[in-house]
Structure formats: C-alpha cells, structure tokens
Enzyme design. Structure first.
Site, PDB file in Angstrom:
ATOM      1  N   LYS A 114      34.837  43.539  43.431  1.00 15.63           N
ATOM      2  CA  LYS A 114      34.236  44.849  43.669  1.00 15.63           C
ATOM      3  C   LYS A 114      33.744  44.961  45.103  1.00 15.63           C
ATOM      4  O   LYS A 114      33.286  43.989  45.692  1.00 15.63           O
ATOM      5  CB  LYS A 114      33.065  45.062  42.700  1.00 15.63           C
ATOM      6  CG  LYS A 114      33.493  45.372  41.268  1.00 15.63           C
ATOM      7  CD  LYS A 114      32.293  45.735  40.416  1.00 15.63           C
ATOM      8  CE  LYS A 114      32.703  46.177  39.026  1.00 15.63           C
ATOM      9  NZ  LYS A 114      31.531  46.557  38.202  1.00 15.63           N
ATOM     10  N   ARG A 152      36.206  37.477  29.715  1.00 17.80           N
ATOM     11  CA  ARG A 152      35.271  37.242  30.819  1.00 17.80           C
ATOM     12  C   ARG A 152      33.923  36.793  30.251  1.00 17.80           C
ATOM     13  O   ARG A 152      33.311  35.850  30.759  1.00 17.80           O
ATOM     14  CB  ARG A 152      35.117  38.530  31.634  1.00 17.80           C
ATOM     15  CG  ARG A 152      34.136  38.457  32.808  1.00 17.80           C
ATOM     16  CD  ARG A 152      34.271  39.740  33.635  1.00 17.80           C
ATOM     17  NE  ARG A 152      33.179  39.977  34.553  1.00 17.80           N
ATOM     18  CZ  ARG A 152      33.100  39.481  35.795  1.00 17.80           C
ATOM     19  NH1 ARG A 152      34.057  38.686  36.236  1.00 17.80           N
ATOM     20  NH2 ARG A 152      32.080  39.780  36.577  1.00 17.80           N
TER      21      ARG A 152
END
Length: 294
Positions: free
Chosen positions: A170, A243
């Site tokens: 990100k 995740r």
C-alpha cells in the site's frame, strides 16, 4: 467543491491507491447528495450538526458502525485538506467522534488443515493449473500477502538466491519477505509448467491465467475458495483469510509482534495487535481443556 484537488492530493502526496481514492470519492459524492437534499448546503458550508444528522441517518439505514466510521474518516481527511488549503475557516468534523466498533476477530484456517491441504496435495495435480493453484496458496499462506500484492508480483520480484520476495504494498511501500523452501519449490515447478504452455503472449507477471494473461481478483478468489473448501467448512474462504492464518500462526509460535507488523506491511502496530485476540482466545481454550480447575 475541490473534490478533484483532494483526490489528486490523496494519490500524489499521500500515495493512496486508485482503489482507495475512488472509495473516498464515492463517500464524498454520497455525502454531498445528502446535504444538498436535506439542507440545501454545499460541501464548503457544512456544519457539525449536518454531519451528525448524516451519521445518524446512516445508522438508521442499517449501516454498520465500521462503515459509518469509515465515511466519517473520509470527511475528516477532506475537511483537513480544505482547512490546509484555506478553503474553509473551521473544520466541521473536528469535535465529532466515530461510533464505537465491536472488535471482530480475524477469521483464519487452523495450521493442521493448511498442512493437510499443502502437504498431502489434496487440490493440486501435475498440470499447469494445479502447479499455479498450489503457488497461489503457498504464497498467500507462507507470506501473508494481500490479494493485490499477489496479483502484482512479477517473475523478477522472486529472489531465488536469497530466498526472498520484493513486495510493492500500500502507498507504494516496498518490503522484503522471506520465502520458505516449500514456496520456492512450488514456484520452480510452476515456472516449468508455465514455460511449456503455448501462450499467445508472454508476460512478466508471476501468476497468470490459463491463457497467460495477468491474474485477476476473481480468479484468485475462486482458487482459494475451492482449495479451502476441501479442508474447512467455515463460511469465509477468501485470500485475506490466508493472510490472517499466516499472522496467527506466527503469533502462536512466539513471533515478535513488531516482526509480524513488518512482514504484513502494516503502517502501525495497532493494525497488527488484532491478532493477539486470536492468540488469547486460543490460550483460554487450551486452559479450559487442560486445567483441572478451569
């Protein structure tokens, strides 16, 4: 009112992704429509009571507290930007607080089930699709990558010599994550199968479709859902569950929280600390089963 300038600020200065910026844009358009119809005011004329009424309306319409908090966060960022640019004199969001949110524990797959899936090869045959699907599961569970990060991986990002992968996360932040031998072997088998395919065009992307094009989100969702369905009956079977499984496994085995934060690419420790709740719940379960006075 200066919405486009705000979006450019998010992309170029804050380095938000186009997806995140689009979410901010959608929130602002929704809010602008509401205040225009309800109060006949523009975004630059908004007061605190207008936003309070908007939040109350969102809750009455059945929106979750997390959704309302996210939309308030959008407005907070927007009006901070306007204040910085001297477009307004007072920030109408300054004294407003987001509704309290209940803590949702991350959903994860137990280690034993993941070992059964990967070690026994329940879902993977010796075909291009089988090798590719195994790489998808191995990487997601073995590195904790986000869906977008996996799709964006290129062949050159894999360092076979140092057993690492370079990830663009990100806000264009790079991080290096180690790769275990199972992942490297899976990638090697997959690359052999991929090189034997007669694709119309060769791409640099690591994960590709049956026709050799760059993988897309729905493909990865289908792969993960199909594979996890073989070992788990839980309703949620998304890439993000793997995740969560990666982080929970590390924490349960004594990994330092700061190290997990770096591996996941979190901006702050608060985002990582949610996994400690799973660890605590696991300890409680073990205590109840094992202690004579529990």
């Amino acid at each position: 009112m200066y919405v486009e300038d705000f979006l450019k600020y998010l992309i170029h200065e804050k380095r938000y992704s186009s997806h995140t910026s689009q979410s901010y844009h959608t929130d602002l358009i929704q809010f602008a429509d509401f205040i225009t119809n309800a109060f006949a005011v523009s975004l630059l004329e908004v007061k605190g009571q207008h936003i309070r009424t908007y939040m109350a309306t969102l809750i009455d319409e059945g929106n979750s507290s997390s959704t309302v908090a996210r939309k308030l966060s959008t407005l907070r960022s927007y009006y901070k930007f306007l204040l910085r640019e001297n477009r307004i004199e007072h920030n109408p969001v300054q004294l407003l607080k987001a509704p309290k949110q209940s803590v949702k524990l991350p959903v994860f797959v137990e280690e034993g089930k993941m070992e059964m899936l990967l070690d026994q090869g329940l879902a993977f045959d010796d075909t291009f699709v089988g090798f590719r699907n195994k790489v998808v599961i191995e990487i997601l569970f073995g590195t904790g990558l986000r869906l977008a990060e996996l799709i964006s991986l290129k062949d050159q990002d894999i360092d076979h010599y140092n057993h690492t992968v370079k990830i663009l996360g990100k806000r264009n932040k790079e991080r290096i994550v180690p790769l275990n031998i199972n992942i490297l072997n899976a990638i090697a088998d997959y690359n052999k199968a991929k090189n034997m395919q007669e694709f119309p065009v060769r791409h640099e992307w690591l994960i590709v479709t049956n026709k050799g094009a760059k993988a897309y989100p729905q493909l990865i969702y289908r792969i993960v859902n199909a594979c996890l369905s073989l070992v788990s009956t839980q309703s949620k079977k998304s890439p993000h569950v793997l995740r969560h499984s990666f982080a929970t496994s590390l924490l349960n085995r004594g990994a330092d929280l700061n190290a997990i934060k770096e591996l996941l690419g979190h901006a702050n420790l608060a985002a990582t600390q949610v996994y400690t709740h799973n660890s605590i719940e696991r300890l409680k379960s073990i205590y109840k089963q094992a202690h004579p006075k529990a």
